[in-house]
Motif scaffolding. Structure first.
Motif, PDB file in Angstrom:
ATOM      1  N   ASP A 135      31.908  -9.877 -21.516  1.00  0.00           N
ATOM      2  CA  ASP A 135      33.196  -9.199 -21.368  1.00  0.00           C
ATOM      3  C   ASP A 135      33.597  -9.307 -19.899  1.00  0.00           C
ATOM      4  O   ASP A 135      32.921  -8.781 -19.023  1.00  0.00           O
ATOM      5  N   HIS A 136      34.687  -9.966 -19.628  1.00  0.00           N
ATOM      6  CA  HIS A 136      35.109 -10.223 -18.251  1.00  0.00           C
ATOM      7  C   HIS A 136      36.218  -9.281 -17.800  1.00  0.00           C
ATOM      8  O   HIS A 136      36.839  -9.510 -16.761  1.00  0.00           O
ATOM      9  N   THR A 137      36.473  -8.225 -18.560  1.00  0.00           N
ATOM     10  CA  THR A 137      37.539  -7.279 -18.239  1.00  0.00           C
ATOM     11  C   THR A 137      37.009  -5.935 -17.744  1.00  0.00           C
ATOM     12  O   THR A 137      37.569  -5.344 -16.835  1.00  0.00           O
ATOM     13  N   ILE A 138      35.920  -5.474 -18.340  1.00  0.00           N
ATOM     14  CA  ILE A 138      35.384  -4.141 -18.036  1.00  0.00           C
ATOM     15  C   ILE A 138      34.957  -4.033 -16.572  1.00  0.00           C
ATOM     16  O   ILE A 138      34.237  -4.884 -16.061  1.00  0.00           O
ATOM     17  N   GLU A 139      35.396  -2.953 -15.927  1.00  0.00           N
ATOM     18  CA  GLU A 139      35.002  -2.662 -14.553  1.00  0.00           C
ATOM     19  C   GLU A 139      34.141  -1.404 -14.443  1.00  0.00           C
ATOM     20  O   GLU A 139      33.390  -1.251 -13.490  1.00  0.00           O
ATOM     21  N   LYS A 140      34.267  -0.502 -15.425  1.00  0.00           N
ATOM     22  CA  LYS A 140      33.493   0.737 -15.403  1.00  0.00           C
ATOM     23  C   LYS A 140      33.128   1.131 -16.831  1.00  0.00           C
ATOM     24  O   LYS A 140      33.939   1.007 -17.734  1.00  0.00           O
ATOM     25  N   VAL A 141      31.884   1.643 -16.990  1.00  0.00           N
ATOM     26  CA  VAL A 141      31.435   2.166 -18.282  1.00  0.00           C
ATOM     27  C   VAL A 141      30.920   3.577 -18.054  1.00  0.00           C
ATOM     28  O   VAL A 141      30.144   3.829 -17.125  1.00  0.00           O
ATOM     29  N   VAL A 142      31.363   4.503 -18.919  1.00  0.00           N
ATOM     30  CA  VAL A 142      30.906   5.893 -18.864  1.00  0.00           C
ATOM     31  C   VAL A 142      30.133   6.163 -20.152  1.00  0.00           C
ATOM     32  O   VAL A 142      30.672   5.999 -21.253  1.00  0.00           O
ATOM     33  N   PHE A 143      28.868   6.550 -19.992  1.00  0.00           N
ATOM     34  CA  PHE A 143      28.000   6.819 -21.132  1.00  0.00           C
ATOM     35  C   PHE A 143      27.983   8.308 -21.440  1.00  0.00           C
ATOM     36  O   PHE A 143      27.984   9.134 -20.534  1.00  0.00           O
ATOM     37  N   PRO A 144      27.908   8.674 -22.728  1.00  0.00           N
ATOM     38  CA  PRO A 144      27.922  10.083 -23.128  1.00  0.00           C
ATOM     39  C   PRO A 144      26.567  10.758 -22.908  1.00  0.00           C
ATOM     40  O   PRO A 144      25.562  10.094 -22.644  1.00  0.00           O
ATOM     41  N   GLU A 145      26.555  12.064 -23.083  1.00  0.00           N
ATOM     42  CA  GLU A 145      25.305  12.817 -22.981  1.00  0.00           C
ATOM     43  C   GLU A 145      24.284  12.375 -24.021  1.00  0.00           C
ATOM     44  O   GLU A 145      23.086  12.487 -23.802  1.00  0.00           O
ATOM     45  N   SER A 146      24.746  11.867 -25.136  1.00  0.00           N
ATOM     46  CA  SER A 146      23.850  11.504 -26.239  1.00  0.00           C
ATOM     47  C   SER A 146      23.067  10.209 -26.017  1.00  0.00           C
ATOM     48  O   SER A 146      22.089   9.948 -26.722  1.00  0.00           O
ATOM     49  N   LYS A 203      31.661  -3.036 -12.244  1.00  0.00           N
ATOM     50  CA  LYS A 203      31.369  -2.539 -10.902  1.00  0.00           C
ATOM     51  C   LYS A 203      30.643  -1.202 -10.904  1.00  0.00           C
ATOM     52  O   LYS A 203      29.915  -0.877  -9.983  1.00  0.00           O
ATOM     53  N   SER A 204      30.880  -0.381 -11.934  1.00  0.00           N
ATOM     54  CA  SER A 204      30.406   0.989 -11.910  1.00  0.00           C
ATOM     55  C   SER A 204      29.909   1.428 -13.286  1.00  0.00           C
ATOM     56  O   SER A 204      30.543   1.146 -14.297  1.00  0.00           O
ATOM     57  N   VAL A 205      28.770   2.127 -13.287  1.00  0.00           N
ATOM     58  CA  VAL A 205      28.176   2.657 -14.499  1.00  0.00           C
ATOM     59  C   VAL A 205      27.860   4.124 -14.252  1.00  0.00           C
ATOM     60  O   VAL A 205      27.269   4.468 -13.236  1.00  0.00           O
ATOM     61  N   GLU A 206      28.271   4.980 -15.192  1.00  0.00           N
ATOM     62  CA  GLU A 206      28.067   6.420 -15.026  1.00  0.00           C
ATOM     63  C   GLU A 206      27.425   7.005 -16.281  1.00  0.00           C
ATOM     64  O   GLU A 206      27.902   6.779 -17.392  1.00  0.00           O
ATOM     65  N   PHE A 207      26.339   7.740 -16.086  1.00  0.00           N
ATOM     66  CA  PHE A 207      25.624   8.389 -17.182  1.00  0.00           C
ATOM     67  C   PHE A 207      25.847   9.886 -17.095  1.00  0.00           C
ATOM     68  O   PHE A 207      25.602  10.494 -16.055  1.00  0.00           O
ATOM     69  N   LYS A 208      26.287  10.492 -18.191  1.00  0.00           N
ATOM     70  CA  LYS A 208      26.543  11.933 -18.234  1.00  0.00           C
ATOM     71  C   LYS A 208      25.334  12.722 -18.712  1.00  0.00           C
ATOM     72  O   LYS A 208      25.225  13.904 -18.438  1.00  0.00           O
ATOM     73  N   GLY A 209      24.447  12.088 -19.464  1.00  0.00           N
ATOM     74  CA  GLY A 209      23.330  12.786 -20.093  1.00  0.00           C
ATOM     75  C   GLY A 209      22.210  13.158 -19.154  1.00  0.00           C
ATOM     76  O   GLY A 209      22.101  12.641 -18.046  1.00  0.00           O
ATOM     77  N   THR A 228      27.425  -9.387 -11.683  1.00  0.00           N
ATOM     78  CA  THR A 228      27.431  -9.739 -10.264  1.00  0.00           C
ATOM     79  C   THR A 228      28.285  -8.844  -9.378  1.00  0.00           C
ATOM     80  O   THR A 228      28.091  -8.824  -8.162  1.00  0.00           O
ATOM     81  N   ASP A 229      29.214  -8.088  -9.939  1.00  0.00           N
ATOM     82  CA  ASP A 229      30.061  -7.189  -9.145  1.00  0.00           C
ATOM     83  C   ASP A 229      29.554  -5.745  -9.104  1.00  0.00           C
ATOM     84  O   ASP A 229      30.202  -4.881  -8.523  1.00  0.00           O
ATOM     85  N   MET A 230      28.377  -5.466  -9.707  1.00  0.00           N
ATOM     86  CA  MET A 230      27.858  -4.104  -9.788  1.00  0.00           C
ATOM     87  C   MET A 230      27.696  -3.503  -8.392  1.00  0.00           C
ATOM     88  O   MET A 230      27.077  -4.086  -7.520  1.00  0.00           O
ATOM     89  N   ARG A 231      28.317  -2.322  -8.206  1.00  0.00           N
ATOM     90  CA  ARG A 231      28.273  -1.633  -6.911  1.00  0.00           C
ATOM     91  C   ARG A 231      27.736  -0.209  -7.028  1.00  0.00           C
ATOM     92  O   ARG A 231      27.207   0.333  -6.090  1.00  0.00           O
ATOM     93  N   GLU A 232      27.923   0.413  -8.205  1.00  0.00           N
ATOM     94  CA  GLU A 232      27.616   1.830  -8.349  1.00  0.00           C
ATOM     95  C   GLU A 232      26.916   2.075  -9.687  1.00  0.00           C
ATOM     96  O   GLU A 232      27.404   1.669 -10.735  1.00  0.00           O
ATOM     97  N   PHE A 233      25.776   2.765  -9.615  1.00  0.00           N
ATOM     98  CA  PHE A 233      24.978   3.049 -10.801  1.00  0.00           C
ATOM     99  C   PHE A 233      24.580   4.510 -10.724  1.00  0.00           C
ATOM    100  O   PHE A 233      23.592   4.871 -10.096  1.00  0.00           O
ATOM    101  N   ASN A 234      25.401   5.404 -11.314  1.00  0.00           N
ATOM    102  CA  ASN A 234      25.205   6.849 -11.187  1.00  0.00           C
ATOM    103  C   ASN A 234      24.406   7.402 -12.352  1.00  0.00           C
ATOM    104  O   ASN A 234      24.844   7.336 -13.491  1.00  0.00           O
ATOM    105  N   LEU A 235      23.245   7.975 -12.036  1.00  0.00           N
ATOM    106  CA  LEU A 235      22.365   8.523 -13.057  1.00  0.00           C
ATOM    107  C   LEU A 235      22.227  10.028 -12.902  1.00  0.00           C
ATOM    108  O   LEU A 235      22.029  10.524 -11.797  1.00  0.00           O
ATOM    109  N   THR A 236      22.311  10.735 -14.010  1.00  0.00           N
ATOM    110  CA  THR A 236      21.909  12.133 -14.032  1.00  0.00           C
ATOM    111  C   THR A 236      20.696  12.248 -14.941  1.00  0.00           C
ATOM    112  O   THR A 236      20.033  13.265 -14.963  1.00  0.00           O
TER     113      THR A 236
END
Length: 108
Positions: free
Chosen positions: A44-55, A71-77, A92-100
């Motif tokens: 997928d060459h369009t997605i820039e950010k993915v937000v994952f649910p608590e589940s 560029k950015s991945v965010e985990f809520k769980g 290759t553009d990954m800049r931010e990997f936020n984990l909770t």
């Protein structure tokens, strides 16, 4: 518009098997999805950010392979997360990997 193919696995847990969205740069995975299947978002060459649910509990190998604008991945769980080897291979553009979450095992 997000188009997700979600199936139940042998334990009746929701697995996101594929994504067919068009021109979306931010994808929010629906609550209740426990696993992202192998190759669900590959090339997928369009997605820039993915937000994952608590589940979310696991992301399989190559789930996001070749998502070269991600560029950015965010985990809520907060539950343990298993991130299989090469789940984000060639992002290759990954800049931010936020984990909770508590990482149980991971592979990038």
């Amino acid at each position: 518009m997000s188009v997700f193919r979600i199936e139940k696995d042998e334990w009746a847990e929701k697995v996101l098997r594929s994504y067919g969205g068009t021109d979306e740069t931010i994808v929010i995975i629906p609550e209740g999805v426990k696993k992202i299947g192998a190759n669900a978002f590959n090339n997928d060459h369009t997605i820039e950010k993915v937000v994952f649910p608590e589940s979310i509990e696991s992301i399989e190998k190559h789930a996001f392979v070749n998502c070269d604008h991600l560029k950015s991945v965010e985990f809520k769980g907060r539950s343990p997360l298993v991130l299989e080897d090469l789940a984000f291979d060639r992002c290759t553009d990954m800049r931010e990997f936020n984990l909770t979450n508590n990482m149980e095992s991971y592979g990038f």
